[in-house]
Design a protein around this motif. Structure first.
Motif, PDB file in Angstrom:
ATOM      1  N   ALA A  22       0.830  -1.205   0.000  1.00  0.00           N
ATOM      2  CA  ALA A  22       0.000   0.000   0.000  1.00  0.00           C
ATOM      3  C   ALA A  22       0.864   1.254   0.000  1.00  0.00           C
ATOM      4  CB  ALA A  22      -0.933  -0.001   1.207  1.00  0.00           C
ATOM      5  N   ASN A  23       1.974   1.227   0.727  1.00  0.00           N
ATOM      6  CA  ASN A  23       2.880   2.378   0.725  1.00  0.00           C
ATOM      7  C   ASN A  23       3.514   2.579  -0.646  1.00  0.00           C
ATOM      8  OD1 ASN A  23       2.517   3.353   3.309  1.00  0.00           O
ATOM      9  ND2 ASN A  23       4.076   2.006   4.179  1.00  0.00           N
ATOM     10  N   ALA A  24       3.806   1.492  -1.345  1.00  0.00           N
ATOM     11  CA  ALA A  24       4.393   1.597  -2.681  1.00  0.00           C
ATOM     12  C   ALA A  24       3.408   2.230  -3.664  1.00  0.00           C
ATOM     13  CB  ALA A  24       4.822   0.219  -3.177  1.00  0.00           C
ATOM     14  N   LEU A  25       2.117   2.050  -3.423  1.00  0.00           N
ATOM     15  CA  LEU A  25       1.093   2.641  -4.276  1.00  0.00           C
ATOM     16  C   LEU A  25       0.619   3.996  -3.763  1.00  0.00           C
ATOM     17  CD1 LEU A  25      -1.092  -0.497  -5.055  1.00  0.00           C
ATOM     18  CD2 LEU A  25       0.595   0.591  -6.530  1.00  0.00           C
ATOM     19  N   ASN A  26       1.305   4.524  -2.751  1.00  0.00           N
ATOM     20  CA  ASN A  26       0.979   5.817  -2.130  1.00  0.00           C
ATOM     21  C   ASN A  26      -0.440   5.839  -1.561  1.00  0.00           C
ATOM     22  OD1 ASN A  26       3.500   6.943  -2.672  1.00  0.00           O
ATOM     23  ND2 ASN A  26       2.852   7.537  -4.723  1.00  0.00           N
ATOM     24  N   GLY A  28      -0.992   4.628   1.738  1.00  0.00           N
ATOM     25  CA  GLY A  28      -0.850   4.758   3.181  1.00  0.00           C
ATOM     26  C   GLY A  28      -0.881   3.416   3.884  1.00  0.00           C
ATOM     27  N   ALA A  29      -0.296   3.418   5.069  1.00  0.00           N
ATOM     28  CA  ALA A  29      -0.195   2.189   5.845  1.00  0.00           C
ATOM     29  C   ALA A  29      -1.564   1.705   6.316  1.00  0.00           C
ATOM     30  CB  ALA A  29       0.742   2.387   7.024  1.00  0.00           C
ATOM     31  N   ALA A  30      -2.467   2.631   6.595  1.00  0.00           N
ATOM     32  CA  ALA A  30      -3.791   2.234   7.074  1.00  0.00           C
ATOM     33  C   ALA A  30      -4.545   1.428   6.014  1.00  0.00           C
ATOM     34  CB  ALA A  30      -4.596   3.465   7.467  1.00  0.00           C
ATOM     35  N   SER A  31      -4.378   1.779   4.752  1.00  0.00           N
ATOM     36  CA  SER A  31      -5.022   1.014   3.680  1.00  0.00           C
ATOM     37  C   SER A  31      -4.448  -0.396   3.591  1.00  0.00           C
ATOM     38  CB  SER A  31      -4.837   1.712   2.340  1.00  0.00           C
ATOM     39  OG  SER A  31      -5.499   2.941   2.330  1.00  0.00           O
TER      40      SER A  31
END
Length: 67
Positions: A22-26, A28-31
């Motif tokens: 999710a962080n790589a796709l911008n 966020g960690a919550a997603s």
């Protein structure tokens, strides 16, 4: 006479992978954590259904490994 629930190490590692993805796709960690929770819920429902069917068939399960 209960059922022992165990969580495999790789299932916890899956949470890390979901957050990193999710962080790589911008997003966020919550997603990423939300994605992992969705996967965990699906696995939990499947395992609960397996327990119900085993009880209905008269089988006795000792351990459930979440993998």
């Amino acid at each position: 006479m209960g059922v022992e629930f165990r969580i495999h190490t790789f299932f916890i590692l899956l949470a890390v992978i979901c957050v990193l993805f999710a962080n790589a796709l911008n997003l966020g960690a919550a997603s990423g954590f939300g994605l992992w929770l969705l996967i965990a819920a699906a696995v939990a429902v499947r395992e609960f259904a397996r327990l119900l069917v085993a009880a209905w068939l008269g089988l006795r399960l000792r351990t459930v490994l979440i993998l």
